[in-house]
Design a protein around this motif. Structure first.
Motif, PDB file in Angstrom:
ATOM      1  N   CYS A  57      11.759  -7.871  20.148  1.00 40.15           N
ATOM      2  CA  CYS A  57      11.644  -7.122  21.087  1.00 40.15           C
ATOM      3  C   CYS A  57      13.000  -7.011  21.918  1.00 40.15           C
ATOM      4  CB  CYS A  57      10.599  -7.228  22.192  1.00 40.15           C
ATOM      5  SG  CYS A  57       8.922  -6.997  21.471  1.00 40.15           S
ATOM      6  N   HIS A  58      13.496  -8.376  22.069  1.00 41.16           N
ATOM      7  CA  HIS A  58      14.710  -8.548  22.676  1.00 41.16           C
ATOM      8  C   HIS A  58      16.067  -7.782  21.947  1.00 41.16           C
ATOM      9  CE1 HIS A  58      18.059 -10.509  24.947  1.00 41.16           C
ATOM     10  NE2 HIS A  58      18.820 -10.915  23.498  1.00 41.16           N
ATOM     11  N   ALA A  59      15.964  -8.114  20.725  1.00 42.35           N
ATOM     12  CA  ALA A  59      16.819  -7.453  19.931  1.00 42.35           C
ATOM     13  C   ALA A  59      16.797  -6.005  19.625  1.00 42.35           C
ATOM     14  CB  ALA A  59      16.770  -7.953  18.269  1.00 42.35           C
ATOM     15  N   ILE A  60      15.486  -5.409  19.909  1.00 46.47           N
ATOM     16  CA  ILE A  60      15.600  -3.973  19.775  1.00 46.47           C
ATOM     17  C   ILE A  60      16.038  -3.347  21.009  1.00 46.47           C
ATOM     18  CG2 ILE A  60      13.625  -2.072  19.582  1.00 46.47           C
ATOM     19  CD1 ILE A  60      12.351  -3.725  17.615  1.00 46.47           C
ATOM     20  N   LEU A  61      15.582  -3.845  21.979  1.00 43.21           N
ATOM     21  CA  LEU A  61      16.179  -3.588  23.348  1.00 43.21           C
ATOM     22  C   LEU A  61      17.960  -3.449  23.725  1.00 43.21           C
ATOM     23  CD1 LEU A  61      13.502  -4.713  25.948  1.00 43.21           C
ATOM     24  CD2 LEU A  61      14.099  -2.304  25.477  1.00 43.21           C
ATOM     25  N   ALA A  62      18.146  -4.635  23.238  1.00 44.13           N
ATOM     26  CA  ALA A  62      19.702  -4.665  23.296  1.00 44.13           C
ATOM     27  C   ALA A  62      20.253  -3.673  22.251  1.00 44.13           C
ATOM     28  CB  ALA A  62      20.142  -6.134  22.570  1.00 44.13           C
ATOM     29  N   VAL A  63      19.757  -3.468  20.985  1.00 46.20           N
ATOM     30  CA  VAL A  63      20.328  -2.239  20.184  1.00 46.20           C
ATOM     31  C   VAL A  63      20.216  -1.052  20.853  1.00 46.20           C
ATOM     32  CG1 VAL A  63      20.075  -1.004  18.104  1.00 46.20           C
ATOM     33  CG2 VAL A  63      20.187  -3.414  18.042  1.00 46.20           C
ATOM     34  N   MET A  64      18.992  -0.584  21.489  1.00 48.23           N
ATOM     35  CA  MET A  64      19.049   0.517  22.263  1.00 48.23           C
ATOM     36  C   MET A  64      20.022   0.713  23.477  1.00 48.23           C
ATOM     37  SD  MET A  64      14.918   0.868  22.309  1.00 48.23           S
ATOM     38  CE  MET A  64      14.841   1.714  23.862  1.00 48.23           C
ATOM     39  N   MET A  65      20.217  -0.540  24.162  1.00 47.60           N
ATOM     40  CA  MET A  65      20.999  -0.672  25.369  1.00 47.60           C
ATOM     41  C   MET A  65      22.433  -0.430  24.639  1.00 47.60           C
ATOM     42  SD  MET A  65      23.117  -2.888  26.994  1.00 47.60           S
ATOM     43  CE  MET A  65      22.647  -4.377  26.148  1.00 47.60           C
ATOM     44  N   LEU A  66      22.820  -1.050  23.804  1.00 47.71           N
ATOM     45  CA  LEU A  66      24.201  -0.897  23.150  1.00 47.71           C
ATOM     46  C   LEU A  66      24.651   0.252  22.638  1.00 47.71           C
ATOM     47  CD1 LEU A  66      24.676  -4.460  21.830  1.00 47.71           C
ATOM     48  CD2 LEU A  66      25.734  -3.556  23.794  1.00 47.71           C
ATOM     49  N   SER A  67      23.385   0.954  22.232  1.00 54.89           N
ATOM     50  CA  SER A  67      23.600   2.463  21.657  1.00 54.89           C
ATOM     51  C   SER A  67      23.951   3.508  22.642  1.00 54.89           C
ATOM     52  CB  SER A  67      22.591   2.964  20.637  1.00 54.89           C
ATOM     53  OG  SER A  67      22.532   2.249  19.898  1.00 54.89           O
ATOM     54  N   LEU A  68      23.285   3.467  23.865  1.00 50.54           N
ATOM     55  CA  LEU A  68      23.500   4.100  25.064  1.00 50.54           C
ATOM     56  C   LEU A  68      24.815   3.691  25.758  1.00 50.54           C
ATOM     57  CD1 LEU A  68      19.933   3.990  26.888  1.00 50.54           C
ATOM     58  CD2 LEU A  68      21.048   6.062  25.608  1.00 50.54           C
ATOM     59  N   ALA A  69      25.213   2.456  25.727  1.00 49.23           N
ATOM     60  CA  ALA A  69      26.567   2.268  26.410  1.00 49.23           C
ATOM     61  C   ALA A  69      27.577   2.666  25.343  1.00 49.23           C
ATOM     62  CB  ALA A  69      26.644   0.585  26.259  1.00 49.23           C
ATOM     63  N   SER A  70      27.379   2.745  24.086  1.00 47.05           N
ATOM     64  CA  SER A  70      28.500   3.276  23.422  1.00 47.05           C
ATOM     65  C   SER A  70      28.788   4.688  23.473  1.00 47.05           C
ATOM     66  CB  SER A  70      28.199   2.905  21.866  1.00 47.05           C
ATOM     67  OG  SER A  70      27.907   1.483  21.718  1.00 47.05           O
ATOM     68  N   LEU A  71      27.466   5.374  23.648  1.00 49.39           N
ATOM     69  CA  LEU A  71      27.319   6.959  23.795  1.00 49.39           C
ATOM     70  C   LEU A  71      28.079   7.118  25.154  1.00 49.39           C
ATOM     71  CD1 LEU A  71      26.675   9.893  23.028  1.00 49.39           C
ATOM     72  CD2 LEU A  71      24.134   9.141  24.512  1.00 49.39           C
TER      73      LEU A  71
END
Length: 150
Positions: free
Chosen positions: A87-101
């Protein structure tokens, strides 16, 4: 506290790299919210430039820090078995994807922060809070990267 710790494979001298590397990107992404609000309230282009840099440091630094976290997730069986870790990893990937966008949007259209840049910054900050809470659970409830024998 669990009886046995879960050692990190991505570590220097026994110190896990991921928790050491994540502080600057997190600070940059929270600072991004503040600089976006500064731009919203003042309209000063300084805040737009500051936001571009903070978004870049947050996104790129976060992806670098995530490499250490992914090494542990994929190479340590006991971490892979933890739902909290996934769950931590999935949230982090979602967060980093938004930050990159968010960074890419600012890079391509420098002073067009409002409204989407601010929305993405706020959503990213919310996801950071959730991912950090789960990261804390990994440390305090599952002793990931903690030396309890000392």
């Amino acid at each position: 506290m669990p009886e046995q710790t879960i050692r990190s494979r991505a570590a220097l001298g026994g110190h896990p790299l991921h928790p050491m590397m994540i502080h600057f990107p997190v600070a940059a992404l929270f600072g991004l919210v503040a600089s976006d609000l500064g731009y919203l309230l003042s309209g000063d282009p300084f805040w737009a430039r500051a936001s571009l840099w903070l978004a870049g440091v947050g996104a790129f630094g976060g992806w670098l820090a995530s490499i250490a976290g992914l090494v542990d997730l994929f190479s340590v069986r006991r971490i892979r078995r933890l739902v909290t870790g996934w769950c931590h990893a999935i949230l982090a990937v979602m967060m980093l994807s938004l930050a990159s966008l968010n960074w890419l949007q600012r890079y391509l259209a420098a002073e067009q922060i409002l409204p989407w840049g601010l929305y993405l910054s706020l959503l990213t900050a919310l996801l950071i809070v959730l991912a950090a809470w789960l990261g804390g659970r990994l440390v305090y409830e599952h002793a990931v990267g903690v030396d309890v024998e000392s």
